[in-house]
Scaffold this active site. Structure first.
Site, PDB file in Angstrom:
ATOM      1  CE  LYS A  63     -26.242 144.122  40.819  1.00 36.35           C
ATOM      2  NZ  LYS A  63     -25.175 144.606  41.721  1.00 36.35           N
ATOM      3  CB  SER A  73     -25.050 141.758  44.277  1.00 39.62           C
ATOM      4  OG  SER A  73     -24.725 143.068  43.845  1.00 39.62           O
ATOM      5  CB  SER A  90     -21.822 144.225  43.992  1.00 44.62           C
ATOM      6  OG  SER A  90     -22.370 143.715  45.175  1.00 44.62           O
TER       7      SER A  90
END
Lengths: 470, 479
Positions: free
Chosen positions: B67, B142, B166
């Site tokens: 990420k 996310s 997330s």
């Protein structure tokens, strides 16, 4: 009659090898931004890890300042934007400082300490004409903030408090307290109230005082300024004022309305810390004798005056030097006089600390002994001291080299005295007619002829006898 | 092809020299070339991957995507935000060091909601990542880029971060396995902070086995992170026995609320039946403070975020707007212009919210109170784990929603994390595994939660469930 009510906030840099929350060196004077890493630069993703040495130091200070140490302590974020603060928040302590509620005794007064807490320092801004530069070397160095209650009632007492605090911190070995390097910084809160009242007036905060003398002067100025405002039926505005060293006055910086909301909250990157009873006990065991006790000891053990003891003890190194001298000569009063007088004078001239000179205690004692034995007089001894500091030679060597030994040999002194009498008949007559000063003049002439090497006491006796004989 | 396999399958094939590192990379590149234009999971793809010359570790030659909020030395790390435009991290996050040491190949950075603020990947400053199961829908967030990359076989596995769901919510939306470890189990050093007391890095994988393998590598005490736990890391693959006889599973009644889709409810109930048949005892429990979780979360998370994001100011790195119309801006103007242009609207919303709840006069009513309720929520779980070994809930009340459906309605977006937020507030581990599909063929996720540091029970039950079902083997059709 108004009296000032003063509270002081002192920031002192702890003398640790590494910074508060990372492994960077705290070394002063390195090239800009050399002592930095992702943590103290506040780079994205970096996290603080406490340098445990700081607790050790803070506990010592708390004990020396008679504070209670909180069993649980934590760190909070103080949020404000400024380019010298890379995270735009400062790791500090808010509602659970490491210690609280202590005092420093100064003569018969107790100045209460409200709190002692740990925080990280900011960086340094260098302002150029068109832009500003930031040096983050200092960012994250550990500070202790020591806050008093409003217990100080004069600018002079404020200065005395700072001197005592500095001594204590030096004795503990937790800070060098070098104000010039910014290792000790002081802000003051000051208000006035009619003498005898207990309620507090509206205060101003005074900043930018870079020496103990500046603190005293700024507070004296601020007292007078506030008195003038109040006598004029004016109102004191709660504000922050800066001390202007050049103009010798305080200038308004910002009012309370502009005061910032720091939005303190517990730093989630650091856990709650527990201070164990054991760590406090072991700190107690290694706590050195503090200035207040040492002063008492010097007075009782060595018969020093309070004044002398105060001056010698205020510096740890001076007091150690004094005690080392005593190993070579059991004359505390004489040694004290030398240290407070000529030695301090020379140190001040050279802007040096006693630890920074090569003059060994035994060499200073050697010099004092030469005065005691009438080998040299006091005046010559001062010159010899200067030479000693300049050259690292012993007193004996200098006296020999420069032929400074005192002339105590009566025959040669008599010869010189007779010459002086012969060529100063008027003064001799004056003395005979009762003018004591005339004799002093004649002594001075003999001293001059011997280049200051004669023993003035002997010269005086010889002159008196010779004049009587004529 | 090889890109569709798991890490443990590839490791077997590499060991027997059936395939080579080059084969894996070639098939992944092929897949990326074919599908990335549709999915848009990557914000940065490295042709040959970042590798630390280590081929002996347990993840040797296995490609991983990280990420965009995890620092990789020398590589851009932007949190999908304009404010970190051009920022290259000068250091590796602890998890990256561990991945490199294990021989993994870092393939690139995955898209995300800006600073992990969001549940749909729509708050990325780059572009919206699409759900591989339906390109008109969000992948969740996310960590949407990480989940989409795994689901579309554009990587073998991925790292995400989970502050309120997330990792788990996008895992559920994309039909992959997503684990949020116990708070402190994985070092946060090098993870760009959103809410420091809630953030955890975790794996997104194709199955539970890979999740355990990846956690083995990234977990452990780190002296660079004061909140990391000083506890040994067990070999999590040992928990993958398939046997859950004697395990008691709690079903919290507060989680079967109005607003939960019928398909999700049905899939969850079917999953519970599977677990019962495997020998688990099922017990209804109560987590009485559940209804406060979302409110508490949005106070604590935004408060911490407002302070964590203060450092992005144009002074040191990233975006800097210090001039306008050839005129130099003052310090204050530089702050305003830089932050005004650098942050997206959700980031601004959260900074304002967080600043407000910490402000003088509001702190006690909001932040302090939220912390107290957080303690109660944690206590709910600790009490529950006296009675049950783990808890099963839906991961999200609905399957993936349409792109644009909720972006104008932040509150309904916030509610899509309603089942995942509590685990972060309590600091407990939780995993989402695929448990079926809606009538529209959209994936549904099942969440397992267990006690602090008891990832072993999570793996044990989740693996047992996975063994009895085939959901994780079904792939999206991207043709």
């Amino acid at each position: 009659m108004f009296e000032p009510v003063i509270g002081l906030e002192v920031h002192v840099q702890l003398d640790t090898k590494t910074k508060a929350f990372c492994g960077c060196a705290t070394q002063f004077g390195a090239a800009a931004n050399i002592n930095t890493c992702p943590v103290c630069l506040g780079l994205p993703g970096s996290l603080p890890v406490l340098n445990k040495k700081i607790f050790e130091y803070a506990i010592k200070v708390a004990l020396a300042l008679n504070c209670t140490i909180n069993e649980n302590t934590k760190f909070d974020r103080k949020n404000y934007f400024y380019p010298d603060l890379p995270k735009n928040y400062q790791i500090s302590q808010y509602d659970l400082p490491i210690s609280e509620n202590g005092f420093i005794a100064i003569k018969e007064n107790k100045i209460r300490i409200k709190r002692v807490h740990i925080e990280e320092d900011a960086g340094k801004l260098i302002h150029e004409k068109e832009y500003s530069l930031v040096d983050f070397n200092r960012t994250g160095t550990p500070l202790l903030e020591i806050v008093t209650e409003p217990d100080i009632t004069s600018a002079l007492d404020a200065q005395e408090y700072l001197k005592e605090l500095k001594s204590i911190l030096e004795y503990l070995g937790v800070s060098t307290c070098d104000m010039e390097k910014g290792f000790l910084r002081c802000d003051a809160n000051i208000s006035l109230r009619p003498k005898g009242d207990t309620a507090l007036g509206v205060k101003t905060e005074v900043k930018n005082m870079n020496s103990f003398k500046a603190v005293r002067q700024a507070l004296e100025y601020e007292t007078e300024r506030q008195v003038a405002v109040l006598k004029d039926n004016g109102k004191i505005i709660q504000e922050t004022r800066l001390w202007d060293e050049k103009k010798q006055c305080t200038i308004s910086m910002r009012s309370k309305e502009e005061a910032q909301d720091y939005r303190y909250f517990p730093d989630p990157d650091l856990p709650l810390f527990t201070i164990s009873k054991e760590s406090i006990e072991s700190a107690k065991k290694v706590l050195p004798q503090l200035p207040i006790e040492k002063r008492k000891r010097f007075i009782s053990e060595f018969n020093l005056s309070e004044y002398d003891a105060g001056i010698i003890v205020s510096s740890l190194r001076m007091s150690n030097y004094f005690e080392e001298c005593l190993n070579f000569l059991q004359e505390p009063k004489k040694i004290a006089n030398w240290l407070i007088g000529s030695v301090s004078e020379e140190l001040n001239k050279r802007c040096l600390d006693i630890a920074q000179i090569k003059l060994k205690p035994e060499d200073l004692v050697g010099l004092i002994k030469l005065v005691e034995s009438n080998t040299i007089n006091n005046l010559t001894a001062k010159q010899v001291l200067t030479f000693m500091l300049d050259t690292d030679k012993t007193a004996q060597e200098i006296i020999k080299e420069k032929n400074l030994a005192q002339i105590s040999d009566e025959e040669s002194l008599k010869r010189i005295a007779q010459e002086v009498i012969d060529s100063n008949q008027k003064s001799v007559d004056d003395f005979k007619s009762g003018k004591e000063n005339a004799l002093m003049f004649l002594v001075g002439q003999v001293m001059r002829a011997t280049k200051g090497k004669a023993n003035p006491k002997i010269v005086r006796t010889i002159l008196e006898n010779l004049i009587k004989e004529t | 092809m090889f890109n569709t396999l798991t890490a443990h399958e590839l490791t077997e094939k590499l060991k027997s020299a059936e395939i080579s590192k080059g084969d894996i990379l070639t098939s992944l590149k092929k897949q990326i070339k074919k599908n990335e234009d549709k999915v848009k999971a990557f914000v940065d793809f490295k042709e040959s991957g970042i590798i630390d010359n280590n081929n002996s570790g347990c993840l040797s030659s296995i490609p991983v995507v990280v990420k965009d909020n995890i620092c990789v030395k020398g590589s851009l790390t932007t949190c999908a935000s304009r404010i970190l435009d051009g920022f290259k991290s000068p250091y590796d996050a602890t998890v990256i060091k561990k991945l490199k040491a294990s021989g993994a190949i870092i393939l690139g950075r995955a898209n995300m909601d800006e600073f992990a603020f969001g549940s749909s990947c729509e708050n990325s400053a780059y572009f919206v990542t699409r759900n591989p199961w339906d390109l008109t829908r969000v992948p969740g967030g996310s960590s949407g880029g990480s989940a989409a990359a795994v689901a579309s076989d554009e990587t073998i596995f991925a790292l995400g971060s989970d502050t309120g769901g997330s990792i788990r919510q996008p895992a559920s939306f994309c039909s992959v396995v997503g684990l949020k470890p116990t708070y402190g189990r994985v070092s946060r050093y090098g993870l760009v902070a959103f809410a420091s007391s809630l953030d955890q890095i975790g794996p997104l994988t194709k199955d539970v086995t890979d999740s355990a393998i990846l956690l083995n590598v990234i977990a452990g005490y780190d002296e660079m992170d004061s909140t990391s736990l000083y506890v040994d890391v067990p070999d999590y693959t040992k928990s993958l026995t398939g046997d859950i006889k004697g395990i008691t599973i709690g079903i919290p009644k507060e989680y079967f609320i109005e607003g939960i889709s019928q398909d999700v409810k049905k899939a969850t109930n079917e999953a519970i039946e599977v677990l019962r048949k495997k020998g688990a005892k099922i017990k209804e429990i109560s987590l009485p403070h559940t209804e406060y979780a979302v409110s508490v979360y949005y106070i604590i998370a935004t408060a911490e975020a407002s302070s964590n994001l203060a450092r992005f100011d144009g002074v040191k790195y990233g975006l800097r707007i210090s001039q306008e119309d050839n005129k130099k801006l003052s310090l204050k103007e530089t702050y305003f212009k830089t932050r005004g242009a650098g942050f997206g609207s959700e980031a601004k919303r959260r900074i304002i919210l967080g600043t407000y709840v910490l402000s003088h006069g509001y702190y006690d009513a909001y932040y302090l109170r939220a912390q107290k309720v957080r303690t109660l929520i944690k206590k709910d779980f600790l009490d529950a784990f006296k009675e049950v070994d783990c808890i099963v809930t839906p991961t999200s009340p609905t399957a993936a929603f349409k792109i644009g459906e909720k972006i104008k309605d932040p509150l309904s977006m916030y509610l899509s994390d309603i089942f995942t937020i509590s685990a972060n507030l309590a600091g407990i581990p939780a995993i989402s595994v695929p448990c079926g599909f809606t009538k529209d063929k959209l994936p549904i996720g099942l969440q397992f939660l267990s006690n602090i540091l008891d990832e072993e029970t999570l793996f044990r039950t989740a693996f047992s469930y996975e063994q009895s079902t085939d959901w994780h083997n079904i792939k999206p059709n991207l043709e």
